[in-house]
Design a protein around this motif. Structure first.
Motif, mmCIF file in Angstrom:
data_model
loop_
_atom_site.group_PDB
_atom_site.id
_atom_site.type_symbol
_atom_site.label_atom_id
_atom_site.label_comp_id
_atom_site.label_asym_id
_atom_site.label_seq_id
_atom_site.Cartn_x
_atom_site.Cartn_y
_atom_site.Cartn_z
ATOM 1 N N LEU A 279 0.810 -1.224 0.000
ATOM 2 C CA LEU A 279 0.000 0.000 0.000
ATOM 3 C C LEU A 279 0.840 1.270 0.000
ATOM 4 C CD1 LEU A 279 -2.884 -0.781 2.528
ATOM 5 C CD2 LEU A 279 -2.742 -1.266 0.073
ATOM 6 N N ALA A 280 2.027 1.201 0.560
ATOM 7 C CA ALA A 280 2.858 2.402 0.674
ATOM 8 C C ALA A 280 4.324 2.062 0.463
ATOM 9 C CB ALA A 280 2.655 3.044 2.051
ATOM 10 N N PRO A 281 4.689 1.595 -0.740
ATOM 11 C CA PRO A 281 6.072 1.171 -0.977
ATOM 12 C C PRO A 281 7.075 2.314 -0.957
ATOM 13 C CG PRO A 281 4.816 1.179 -3.026
ATOM 14 C CD PRO A 281 3.834 1.408 -1.925
ATOM 15 N N HIS A 282 6.589 3.567 -0.983
ATOM 16 C CA HIS A 282 7.507 4.699 -0.924
ATOM 17 C C HIS A 282 7.970 4.980 0.502
ATOM 18 C CE1 HIS A 282 3.449 5.988 -0.366
ATOM 19 N NE2 HIS A 282 3.655 7.287 -0.387
ATOM 20 N N ILE A 283 7.070 4.846 1.494
ATOM 21 C CA ILE A 283 7.458 5.166 2.868
ATOM 22 C C ILE A 283 7.709 3.931 3.723
ATOM 23 C CG2 ILE A 283 6.226 7.375 2.822
ATOM 24 C CD1 ILE A 283 4.113 5.970 4.687
ATOM 25 N N ILE A 284 7.463 2.743 3.175
ATOM 26 C CA ILE A 284 7.722 1.489 3.903
ATOM 27 C C ILE A 284 8.695 0.652 3.076
ATOM 28 C CG2 ILE A 284 6.716 -0.587 4.894
ATOM 29 C CD1 ILE A 284 4.101 0.934 5.201
ATOM 30 N N LEU B 57 -0.566 10.394 5.469
ATOM 31 C CA LEU B 57 -1.122 9.819 4.240
ATOM 32 C C LEU B 57 -2.510 9.247 4.474
ATOM 33 C CD1 LEU B 57 1.943 8.073 2.544
ATOM 34 C CD2 LEU B 57 1.123 10.413 2.312
ATOM 35 N N ASN B 58 -2.740 8.642 5.640
ATOM 36 C CA ASN B 58 -4.081 8.158 5.957
ATOM 37 C C ASN B 58 -5.058 9.326 6.079
ATOM 38 O OD1 ASN B 58 -4.577 5.057 6.744
ATOM 39 N ND2 ASN B 58 -2.424 5.560 7.082
ATOM 40 N N ALA B 59 -4.617 10.417 6.702
ATOM 41 C CA ALA B 59 -5.480 11.595 6.821
ATOM 42 C C ALA B 59 -5.752 12.210 5.453
ATOM 43 C CB ALA B 59 -4.828 12.621 7.749
ATOM 44 N N MET B 60 -4.734 12.259 4.593
ATOM 45 C CA MET B 60 -4.932 12.781 3.241
ATOM 46 C C MET B 60 -5.967 11.969 2.475
ATOM 47 S SD MET B 60 -1.008 13.614 2.075
ATOM 48 C CE MET B 60 -1.480 13.974 0.375
ATOM 49 N N ASP B 61 -5.848 10.660 2.555
ATOM 50 C CA ASP B 61 -6.783 9.799 1.833
ATOM 51 C C ASP B 61 -8.190 9.940 2.407
ATOM 52 O OD1 ASP B 61 -7.034 8.008 -0.348
ATOM 53 O OD2 ASP B 61 -7.280 6.343 1.046
ATOM 54 N N ALA B 62 -8.282 10.077 3.730
ATOM 55 C CA ALA B 62 -9.588 10.294 4.357
ATOM 56 C C ALA B 62 -10.219 11.580 3.829
ATOM 57 C CB ALA B 62 -9.439 10.362 5.878
ATOM 58 N N LYS B 63 -9.429 12.644 3.749
ATOM 59 C CA LYS B 63 -9.936 13.921 3.245
ATOM 60 C C LYS B 63 -10.384 13.797 1.797
ATOM 61 C CE LYS B 63 -8.700 18.755 2.429
ATOM 62 N NZ LYS B 63 -7.617 19.764 2.475
ATOM 63 N N GLU B 64 -9.590 13.112 0.984
ATOM 64 C CA GLU B 64 -9.927 12.970 -0.427
ATOM 65 C C GLU B 64 -11.176 12.119 -0.638
ATOM 66 O OE1 GLU B 64 -6.308 11.630 -2.257
ATOM 67 O OE2 GLU B 64 -5.231 13.469 -1.711
ATOM 68 N N ALA C 186 -6.224 -0.614 -1.516
ATOM 69 C CA ALA C 186 -6.205 0.770 -2.003
ATOM 70 C C ALA C 186 -4.916 1.443 -1.554
ATOM 71 C CB ALA C 186 -7.418 1.528 -1.482
ATOM 72 N N PRO C 187 -3.989 1.710 -2.478
ATOM 73 C CA PRO C 187 -2.715 2.342 -2.093
ATOM 74 C C PRO C 187 -2.934 3.673 -1.388
ATOM 75 C CG PRO C 187 -2.626 1.551 -4.364
ATOM 76 C CD PRO C 187 -4.058 1.447 -3.925
ATOM 77 N N LEU C 188 -2.062 3.965 -0.462
ATOM 78 C CA LEU C 188 -2.080 5.269 0.186
ATOM 79 C C LEU C 188 -1.535 6.319 -0.773
ATOM 80 C CD1 LEU C 188 -0.906 4.092 3.692
ATOM 81 C CD2 LEU C 188 -3.068 5.253 3.202
ATOM 82 N N PRO C 189 -1.853 7.601 -0.571
ATOM 83 C CA PRO C 189 -1.398 8.651 -1.485
ATOM 84 C C PRO C 189 0.102 8.568 -1.770
ATOM 85 C CG PRO C 189 -2.980 9.551 0.058
ATOM 86 C CD PRO C 189 -2.713 8.142 0.499
ATOM 87 N N HIS D 58 10.966 8.815 -1.922
ATOM 88 C CA HIS D 58 10.621 8.063 -0.720
ATOM 89 C C HIS D 58 9.529 8.752 0.087
ATOM 90 C CE1 HIS D 58 12.934 4.423 -0.238
ATOM 91 N NE2 HIS D 58 14.048 5.022 -0.625
ATOM 92 N N ALA D 59 9.575 10.063 0.169
ATOM 93 C CA ALA D 59 8.617 10.783 1.013
ATOM 94 C C ALA D 59 7.251 10.926 0.363
ATOM 95 C CB ALA D 59 9.172 12.164 1.357
ATOM 96 N N TYR D 60 7.236 11.202 -0.953
ATOM 97 C CA TYR D 60 5.986 11.575 -1.609
ATOM 98 C C TYR D 60 5.533 10.612 -2.697
ATOM 99 C CZ TYR D 60 7.389 15.850 0.745
ATOM 100 O OH TYR D 60 7.784 16.751 1.692
ATOM 101 N N GLY D 61 6.400 9.720 -3.145
ATOM 102 C CA GLY D 61 6.011 8.794 -4.194
ATOM 103 C C GLY D 61 5.497 9.539 -5.414
ATOM 104 N N THR D 62 4.394 9.081 -5.952
ATOM 105 C CA THR D 62 3.845 9.704 -7.166
ATOM 106 C C THR D 62 3.329 11.112 -6.906
ATOM 107 O OG1 THR D 62 1.667 8.735 -6.746
ATOM 108 C CG2 THR D 62 3.196 7.457 -8.109
#
Length: 519
Positions: free
Chosen positions: A80-85, A160-167, A391-394, A427-431
């Protein structure tokens, strides 16, 4: 958002559990408001050991169910979050007299097989005379074991979880404290107060989710005026950071004579983090700090293994956090379970409250799913199907969750960026890095350089999309650039943020005046 607006859920607490629940609920069609009295991940969730792991040592306490659940989540989160994990190999030197080799082999066998493993390699024995991990160790250490877990940017996982919640429709309010809540027959009437301006607002919710972490108990007895069956035990965990102690990418897990373990982990390219401690805590969770005794304990723990001693004078940074663990009748804080309990209080003719007790960052997503299962009877219109595991994280929407391939293309796409900066952004922001990089063709296009590789374009992105308000939010939670920035750089950043926030307030007031004049 208007005063007195009705929400399905009022989630109190912007740590990993609160953000995870808000995301899951919003994705199921519920209207969600999350309030956090400080910054997202300001406390426990940014004070972890930065690991997504099954918890190898929990096997000694026979917590097979917790370890299995955590190992399963480890695989899910890596996708789900290969950029930060990121996958991380751990080395455990064998020391006769602490734990016998057969016990370690048995534990690692269980660790490899308790849950299906597709991404990470399994464990094996190693010879320190030929393996690179033996170089910094004392020569008396001949053999050891290596196994897999993963590293995580913990505060960014919360954001990232908060961002996805907002979106997905949730409202996220930071610097907003719940000060009172009246429990009615159909709803909660809550009063929130800004910790910046002191202004209050009224909101209504059909259900309150108490994800206050160390404050879960005080919220229940205070603002929510509700009793609970479960209780928490506050345990302080502290970490120290030194300049890099070894020249390879493996981490170490060291066994101590007191049966505790201490990690030494590569950190932010040029550093090593050492932790953690387990100390009973009874003070304010917002004012926790490392003690001299804890620093000495961590140095002594690694000095049993490293050839070159580590001293307190080498510590360049430290952090402490309070773990809200489930209360148990055990004397040793290290033996207290890291599992969680969800308590749903539904009294006749009163609006419900769901409280979260305990937990660990690795299992937050499953915790959120279980929270939704408990809430389903109260919200029959809610989508019942679990969805967050796929569902991938942002920023994590990479083909096959392949970060190495993504990084290669990222560096080609933004070839004008220095390699180290491109790697940090990826690593921090991915796409999502494209949101502040596209359209630029040189570093000078990124605006003011505050220090290290922190440019204005990144700061603008953080304040617009990630709720960053202060220099601390940016350099210690959205990133760890505080390790690289001097006081002058932090002062320049703080000055820029002050101007930005002042302009933002001025614009809001101007729009408000215009609207009032038109009435």
């Amino acid at each position: 958002m208007s005063a007195g607006e009705m929400f399905d859920l009022l989630v109190v607490g912007g740590g990993i559990n609160g953000a995870g629940i808000a995301r899951d609920a919003a994705g199921r069609g519920l209207s969600v408001l999350l309030c956090e009295q400080d910054d997202l991940a300001a406390h426990t969730s940014s004070a972890s050991t930065k690991l997504i792991h099954g918890g190898l040592r929990y096997l000694e306490h026979y917590e097979f169910s917790l370890v299995r659940k955590a190992l399963k989540e480890r695989e899910v989160l890596l996708r789900l979050a290969p950029h930060i994990i990121s996958p991380l190999r751990f080395v455990m030197p064998h020391v006769a007299g602490v734990r016998p080799a057969w016990m370690i082999r048995a534990g690692l066998f269980l660790y490899d097989h308790l849950s299906k493993r597709e991404i990470l390699p399994g464990s094996r024995g190693i010879d320190f005379r030929t393996h690179v991990a033996g170089t910094p160790l004392k020569k008396s250490l001949k053999k050891g074991f290596v196994y897999s877990d993963a590293a995580v940017q913990d505060a960014r996982l919360v954001v990232l979880n908060a961002m996805d919640a907002k979106e997905r429709g949730a409202t996220i309010l930071t610097k907003m404290q719940l000060i009172s809540a009246k429990q009615g027959a159909q709803q909660w009437d809550a009063t929130l107060r800004s910790t910046i301006t002191g202004e209050t607002m009224q909101v209504n919710a059909r259900c309150v989710v108490n994800a206050g972490g160390p404050w879960v108990g005080s919220l229940l007895s205070g603002a929510l005026n509700t009793s609970a069956q479960h209780h928490i035990r506050l345990v302080k965990g502290s970490h120290i950071v030194t300049k890099r102690l070894f020249d390879h990418d493996h981490a170490y897990i060291f066994q101590n004579p007191d049966k505790r373990i201490v990690f030494a982990i590569p950190y932010e390219n040029d550093f090593t983090v050492i932790g953690t401690t387990d100390v009973e805590y009874s003070g304010d969770p917002a004012k926790v700090d490392i003690s001299e005794e804890e620093t000495a304990y961590l140095c002594e723990s690694v000095n049993r293994y490293f050839d070159i001693p580590v001293t307190p004078s080498q510590v360049v940074w430290s952090w402490s956090g309070v773990r809200p663990l489930l209360e148990e009748e055990v004397a040793n804080p290290s033996a207290v379970t890291r599992d969680y309990r969800l308590e749903l209080t539904v009294e006749k003719n009163l609006a419900p409250v769901l409280s979260v007790f305990g937990g660990k960052i690795t299992t937050y997503r499953r915790l959120a799913e279980e929270a939704m299962e408990k809430l389903q009877p109260l919200f029959p219109e809610m989508k019942a199907e679990d969805w967050t595991a796929h569902a991938p994280l942002p920023g994590g929407d990479m083909e096959n969750a392949d970060f190495a391939s993504f990084l290669k293309h990222f560096q080609q796409r933004y070839g004008w960026l220095p390699a180290a900066t491109a790697k940090r952004y990826a690593h921090a922001y991915g796409t999502r890095a494209a949101m502040f990089l596209d359209g630029f063709h040189s570093a000078s296009d990124l605006g003011e350089l505050f220090g290290a590789d922190l440019y204005e374009a990144e700061v603008r992105y953080l304040v617009r999309h990630e709720w960053a308000l202060t220099a601390e939010d940016i350099i210690w939670r959205r990133s760890k650039l505080g390790l690289c920035l001097d006081r002058m750089a932090v002062a320049r950043l703080s000055s820029w943020l002050h101007r930005w926030n002042s302009l933002k307030v001025s614009n809001i007031r101007e729009l408000s005046d215009t609207a009032n004049n038109s009435l």
